[in-house]
Design a protein around this motif. Structure first.
Motif, PDB file in Angstrom:
ATOM      1  N   PHE A 218     -12.223  -1.706  -2.143  1.00  0.00           N
ATOM      2  CA  PHE A 218     -11.771  -1.250  -3.453  1.00  0.00           C
ATOM      3  C   PHE A 218     -11.065   0.106  -3.390  1.00  0.00           C
ATOM      4  O   PHE A 218     -10.209   0.402  -4.230  1.00  0.00           O
ATOM      5  N   ALA A 219     -11.407   0.896  -2.395  1.00  0.00           N
ATOM      6  CA  ALA A 219     -10.800   2.231  -2.300  1.00  0.00           C
ATOM      7  C   ALA A 219      -9.462   2.218  -1.548  1.00  0.00           C
ATOM      8  O   ALA A 219      -8.892   3.284  -1.287  1.00  0.00           O
ATOM      9  N   SER A 220      -8.940   1.063  -1.229  1.00  0.00           N
ATOM     10  CA  SER A 220      -7.702   0.988  -0.431  1.00  0.00           C
ATOM     11  C   SER A 220      -6.567   1.867  -0.964  1.00  0.00           C
ATOM     12  O   SER A 220      -5.882   2.521  -0.164  1.00  0.00           O
ATOM     13  N   PRO A 221      -6.336   1.906  -2.281  1.00  0.00           N
ATOM     14  CA  PRO A 221      -5.209   2.729  -2.742  1.00  0.00           C
ATOM     15  C   PRO A 221      -5.352   4.196  -2.348  1.00  0.00           C
ATOM     16  O   PRO A 221      -4.349   4.870  -2.100  1.00  0.00           O
ATOM     17  N   GLU A 222      -6.624   4.646  -2.287  1.00  0.00           N
ATOM     18  CA  GLU A 222      -6.839   6.039  -1.861  1.00  0.00           C
ATOM     19  C   GLU A 222      -6.717   6.162  -0.352  1.00  0.00           C
ATOM     20  O   GLU A 222      -6.041   7.040   0.167  1.00  0.00           O
ATOM     21  N   VAL A 223      -7.402   5.267   0.348  1.00  0.00           N
ATOM     22  CA  VAL A 223      -7.533   5.447   1.800  1.00  0.00           C
ATOM     23  C   VAL A 223      -6.231   5.144   2.542  1.00  0.00           C
ATOM     24  O   VAL A 223      -5.819   5.898   3.411  1.00  0.00           O
ATOM     25  N   GLY A 225      -3.303   4.096   0.713  1.00  0.00           N
ATOM     26  CA  GLY A 225      -2.139   4.222  -0.173  1.00  0.00           C
ATOM     27  C   GLY A 225      -1.793   5.665  -0.511  1.00  0.00           C
ATOM     28  O   GLY A 225      -0.768   5.919  -1.144  1.00  0.00           O
ATOM     29  N   GLY A 226      -2.667   6.565  -0.112  1.00  0.00           N
ATOM     30  CA  GLY A 226      -2.388   7.982  -0.362  1.00  0.00           C
ATOM     31  C   GLY A 226      -2.526   8.386  -1.822  1.00  0.00           C
ATOM     32  O   GLY A 226      -2.122   9.482  -2.204  1.00  0.00           O
ATOM     33  N   LEU A 227      -3.103   7.543  -2.679  1.00  0.00           N
ATOM     34  CA  LEU A 227      -3.297   7.934  -4.081  1.00  0.00           C
ATOM     35  C   LEU A 227      -4.546   8.801  -4.199  1.00  0.00           C
ATOM     36  O   LEU A 227      -5.393   8.816  -3.312  1.00  0.00           O
ATOM     37  N   GLU A 228      -4.646   9.478  -5.315  1.00  0.00           N
ATOM     38  CA  GLU A 228      -5.790  10.382  -5.492  1.00  0.00           C
ATOM     39  C   GLU A 228      -7.018   9.656  -6.003  1.00  0.00           C
ATOM     40  O   GLU A 228      -8.099  10.224  -6.061  1.00  0.00           O
ATOM     41  N   THR A 229      -6.846   8.449  -6.452  1.00  0.00           N
ATOM     42  CA  THR A 229      -7.944   7.711  -7.058  1.00  0.00           C
ATOM     43  C   THR A 229      -7.771   6.223  -6.782  1.00  0.00           C
ATOM     44  O   THR A 229      -6.690   5.783  -6.374  1.00  0.00           O
ATOM     45  N   ALA A 230      -8.866   5.473  -7.020  1.00  0.00           N
ATOM     46  CA  ALA A 230      -8.755   4.011  -6.996  1.00  0.00           C
ATOM     47  C   ALA A 230      -9.216   3.470  -8.345  1.00  0.00           C
ATOM     48  O   ALA A 230      -9.560   2.302  -8.477  1.00  0.00           O
ATOM     49  N   ASP A 231      -9.231   4.346  -9.360  1.00  0.00           N
ATOM     50  CA  ASP A 231      -9.643   3.972 -10.720  1.00  0.00           C
ATOM     51  C   ASP A 231      -8.809   2.778 -11.204  1.00  0.00           C
ATOM     52  O   ASP A 231      -7.588   2.867 -11.281  1.00  0.00           O
ATOM     53  N   VAL A 237      -2.627   3.134  -9.642  1.00  0.00           N
ATOM     54  CA  VAL A 237      -3.498   2.242  -8.853  1.00  0.00           C
ATOM     55  C   VAL A 237      -3.109   0.787  -9.107  1.00  0.00           C
ATOM     56  O   VAL A 237      -2.944  -0.014  -8.181  1.00  0.00           O
ATOM     57  N   LYS A 238      -2.925   0.462 -10.371  1.00  0.00           N
ATOM     58  CA  LYS A 238      -2.500  -0.909 -10.717  1.00  0.00           C
ATOM     59  C   LYS A 238      -1.195  -1.255 -10.009  1.00  0.00           C
ATOM     60  O   LYS A 238      -1.040  -2.338  -9.457  1.00  0.00           O
ATOM     61  N   ALA A 239      -0.265  -0.296 -10.055  1.00  0.00           N
ATOM     62  CA  ALA A 239       1.044  -0.543  -9.450  1.00  0.00           C
ATOM     63  C   ALA A 239       0.902  -0.726  -7.937  1.00  0.00           C
ATOM     64  O   ALA A 239       1.562  -1.575  -7.327  1.00  0.00           O
ATOM     65  N   TRP A 240      -0.012   0.057  -7.350  1.00  0.00           N
ATOM     66  CA  TRP A 240      -0.209  -0.047  -5.901  1.00  0.00           C
ATOM     67  C   TRP A 240      -0.689  -1.456  -5.529  1.00  0.00           C
ATOM     68  O   TRP A 240      -0.161  -2.078  -4.608  1.00  0.00           O
ATOM     69  N   MET A 283      -8.438  -6.051 -12.868  1.00  0.00           N
ATOM     70  CA  MET A 283      -7.247  -5.326 -12.403  1.00  0.00           C
ATOM     71  C   MET A 283      -6.631  -6.048 -11.193  1.00  0.00           C
ATOM     72  O   MET A 283      -5.418  -6.236 -11.115  1.00  0.00           O
ATOM     73  N   MET A 284      -7.478  -6.482 -10.277  1.00  0.00           N
ATOM     74  CA  MET A 284      -6.953  -7.211  -9.112  1.00  0.00           C
ATOM     75  C   MET A 284      -6.439  -8.592  -9.532  1.00  0.00           C
ATOM     76  O   MET A 284      -5.430  -9.080  -9.014  1.00  0.00           O
ATOM     77  N   ALA A 285      -7.169  -9.213 -10.450  1.00  0.00           N
ATOM     78  CA  ALA A 285      -6.767 -10.549 -10.906  1.00  0.00           C
ATOM     79  C   ALA A 285      -5.372 -10.519 -11.513  1.00  0.00           C
ATOM     80  O   ALA A 285      -4.575 -11.440 -11.321  1.00  0.00           O
ATOM     81  N   GLU A 286      -5.073  -9.439 -12.242  1.00  0.00           N
ATOM     82  CA  GLU A 286      -3.738  -9.318 -12.849  1.00  0.00           C
ATOM     83  C   GLU A 286      -2.648  -9.260 -11.789  1.00  0.00           C
ATOM     84  O   GLU A 286      -1.585  -9.849 -11.942  1.00  0.00           O
TER      85      GLU A 286
END
Ligand code: GCU
Length: 671
Positions: A218-223, A225-231, A237-240, A283-286
């Motif tokens: 679940f934390a992939s966008p942070e780890v 993707g370089g984003l600050e959050t995976a909220d 995050v959604k876009a990522w 969010m992932m389902a979308e």
């Protein structure tokens, strides 16, 4: 001349290096007669189907068989119609399944009539708990067949061969989906080089009708993707996730979707950001929706709170019923704790009425003697699938609550945690292959009996050629002296293991985290209570067992009536679950009039005796089995016998400190 020889040796050497798995599993019979096949369509899948028919045909010599794609409302996507002259299906995969069905019936003496055969579940998945470094979590059959390290992602011809054999074995039992990596997912699985290897696997599996899925962190966008959050509510995050999903589908156009372990045993999840499971899953389902991808979101959640661990998944997920998108499936382990030798079914089955729920079974035997003990799991799964939940009145078995026949659901699915690795026999124990086979067969047809599965598997795996020709005296002899006793051994094996490990509803009394030997006393200082056996057995001077009635944790109230009432009453609670639901006095009278303590002693003793019998059954089977497999199984049964003794002695001597009663003198003394 010399150079040719050298090249030959080199080729032989290199293939043996690549293809470590040399077992043919249950697919070892070669054609004995010829068949003429007509099919107006051609595709990679149909080509495989035709080759399988030709290579393994055992029917009438010169028979004509037609493979045909038809439109038929009675058929599901993977279903087929069988007749003596051909197979009809809606899809190419349906034809392939029909071919394997005909071959199985030929090889096991089944008849071919004008049947319609449809699968019970749409998605029949294996979950590999394989790490990218090549190790396999709770794997007891060698290293991963998919991964060998993040620096070793190139695809070799050995890989391709192995994946093809794997795909063929799966297709032969109807498994049509696979998750390539561990639920404790490394974020790196979504990096491009890793995805490229996943694509290579998917390309091999596709013609066998198998879709590829990945477990994601679940934390992939942070780890990564370089984003600050995976909220999950954060637009970036959604876009990522949308971008990532797009990249995956460019590589794997028929990608199946994600499996997610979130906010469980330290894994990140939506709760880290104040959101709930539905927020995260949706969010992932979308992101997956436009491609018809799905999210399998696991309900294996618990924390070290005061709440009974057996209640936690229900508490957390029931309030979310109805909030999940229709391409989210909640994946629930068969029991409410964790793949114990015997558990009652999880109360979530049938209770979540507005959400698709799928069972998760464990083919790898983490808590059942791993790859040492011979335990045929079909009986345990049959017991589970046929459990009556009462959620929609009589007949709402777990099977029917999950297969789409009771609830309106877009998908139906079932998963099994794979027991497959690079070991030459794939599964570590020759008889563990039967559990891979059984999972596929039950996922395809949840009404099939364990006895039939054992019968089929033994005929296919150990059977003499031409099993249907009863004229041969060898075949008759084989049937009587091998098939019948060995089948009975398989069918008794699960109960035997429950007896010598955790009879009468005891659970989770293993020593340490390896989950192998007995350790009812195991409670290192500072360890989380719910990770130690005394939390589960609760033995004291008065009795033993976990009180889950209203006077205890009240977990029973999560079940539907009349089951809840039956479980709550000491007199009607099935004795196999007695200590799961009740703290019972040592002198409690069991149905057979023994005291609880004596019954516990008898059960442990019975388990040991059963394994001794298995050893005899197998020794007598020697002349029907090749030397290698005979010796391997014999060796493992010896070890199982020693382990069973150890379980019995350790548990009885430990619990005796509380019961303060003798082990009945007619039973064998502890060693
Ligand atoms: C068990 C198992 C873990 C696994 C977990 C899960 O607890 O011991 O290794 O990760 O189940 O299913 O997520």
């Amino acid at each position: 001349m010399k150079t040719t020889k050298l090249i030959l040796i080199l080729i032989l050497f290199s293939t043996s290096l690549f293809a470590e798995n040399d077992s043919e599993l249950w697919l070892r019979k070669k054609a004995t007669t010829q068949v003429n096949i007509q099919c107006s369509k051609s595709s990679p899948t149909i080509d495989i189907a035709i080759n399988e028919l030709k290579n393994s045909w055992q029917g009438e010599d010169g028979a004509n068989i037609e493979l045909k794609i038809i439109k038929d409302k009675q058929l599901k996507a993977d279903g087929f119609r069988l007749s003596r002259t051909g197979i009809q299906a809606k899809t190419d995969a349906g034809l392939l399944y029909g071919v394997f069905e005909i071959l199985r019936r030929q090889q096991t003496g089944g008849s071919i009539t004008g049947d319609i055969v449809n699968p019970s579940y749409d998605l029949r998945l294996l979950n590999h708990w394989d790490n990218l470094n090549g190790s396999v979590e709770r794997g007891y059959a060698g290293r991963s067949i998919f991964w060998r390290g993040i620096d070793s992602l190139e695809v070799t011809s050995g890989d391709l061969n192995l994946w093809k054999e794997y795909a063929r074995a799966n297709a032969s039992v109807g498994i049509n989906a696979t998750v390539l990596n561990n639920v404790n997912a490394s974020p790196s699985v979504l990096t491009t080089p890793v995805l490229e290897r996943a694509k290579a696997v998917a390309d091999v599996l596709r013609p066998y009708g198998i879709k590829t899925y990945l477990a994601v962190n679940f934390a992939s966008p942070e780890v990564i993707g370089g984003l600050e959050t995976a909220d999950p509510f954060d637009p970036a995050v959604k876009a990522w996730w949308k971008e990532k999903v797009k990249e995956i589908y460019t590589l794997i156009p028929d990608f199946g979707g994600f499996l997610v372990k979130a906010n469980s045993e330290g894994q990140p999840g939506p709760q880290n950001f104040g959101r709930n499971h539905a927020d995260g899953a949706n969010m992932m389902a979308e992101a997956l929706e436009p491609y018809n991808g799905i999210v399998m979101w696991r309900a294996f959640v618990y924390d070290p709170s005061d709440e009974d661990r057996a209640k936690q998944a229900y508490n957390e997920f029931m309030p979310l019923d109805g909030q999940f998108h229709d391409n989210v499936i909640i994946q629930v382990k068969n029991g409410p704790i964790d793949f114990q030798p015997r558990e009652p079914f999880s109360p979530l089955f049938g209770a979540m009425k507005k959400t698709t729920v799928m069972p998760e079974l464990q083919v790898t035997m983490e808590y059942l003697g791993q790859s040492v003990h011979l335990v045929f799991l079909a009986t345990m799964w049959e017991e589970f699938l046929k459990s009556e939940t009462w959620q929609e009145g009589a007949g709402s078995t777990v099977a029917r609550c999950t297969d789409g026949s009771i609830f309106n659901q877009k998908y139906s699915a079932i998963a099994g945690v794979a027991n497959i690795g690079l070991d030459a026999n794939w599964c570590g124990h020759d008889f563990a292959q039967a559990n891979w086979y059984a999972f596929g067969r039950q996922a395809w047809d949840h009404s099939i009996s364990s006895a039939q599965i054992a019968d089929e598997w033994l005929k296919l795996t150990f059977g003499p050629q031409n099993i249907d020709k009863e004229t041969s005296s060898y075949d008759l002899e084989w049937n009587l002296s091998f098939l019948q006793p060995v089948k009975q051994m398989m069918l008794n094996s699960h109960e035997a293991t429950v007896n010598y490990m955790m009879p009468l509803g005891l659970h989770h009394i293993f020593s340490a985290h390896a989950h192998y030997g007995p350790g009812p006393w195991w409670a290192p200082r500072g360890m989380r209570a719910d990770w130690t056996p005394p939390y589960y057995h609760q033995a004291d001077s008065l009795g033993i067992g976990f009180d889950r009635t209203a006077s205890g944790s009240d977990a029973i109230s999560q079940y539907h009536e009349p089951l809840a009432g039956q479980l709550a009453d000491l007199n009607t609670c099935p004795e196999v679950y007695l200590l799961w639901f009740h703290h019972v006095s040592w002198d409690h009278k069991m149905k057979n009039n023994r005291t609880l303590w004596n019954e516990l002693c008898y059960r442990y003793d019975e388990g040991v005796k059963q394994v001794r019998e298995f050893q005899q059954v197998w020794d007598k089977a020697e002349r029907f089995v090749d030397a290698e497999r005979f010796a391997a199984v014999q060796h493992k049964l010896t070890e199982q016998g020693m382990n069973a003794q150890e379980w019995k002695d350790a548990c009885l001597l430990y619990f005796q400190q509380f019961s303060k009663q003798p082990i009945p003198y007619e039973l064998e003394r502890p060693l």
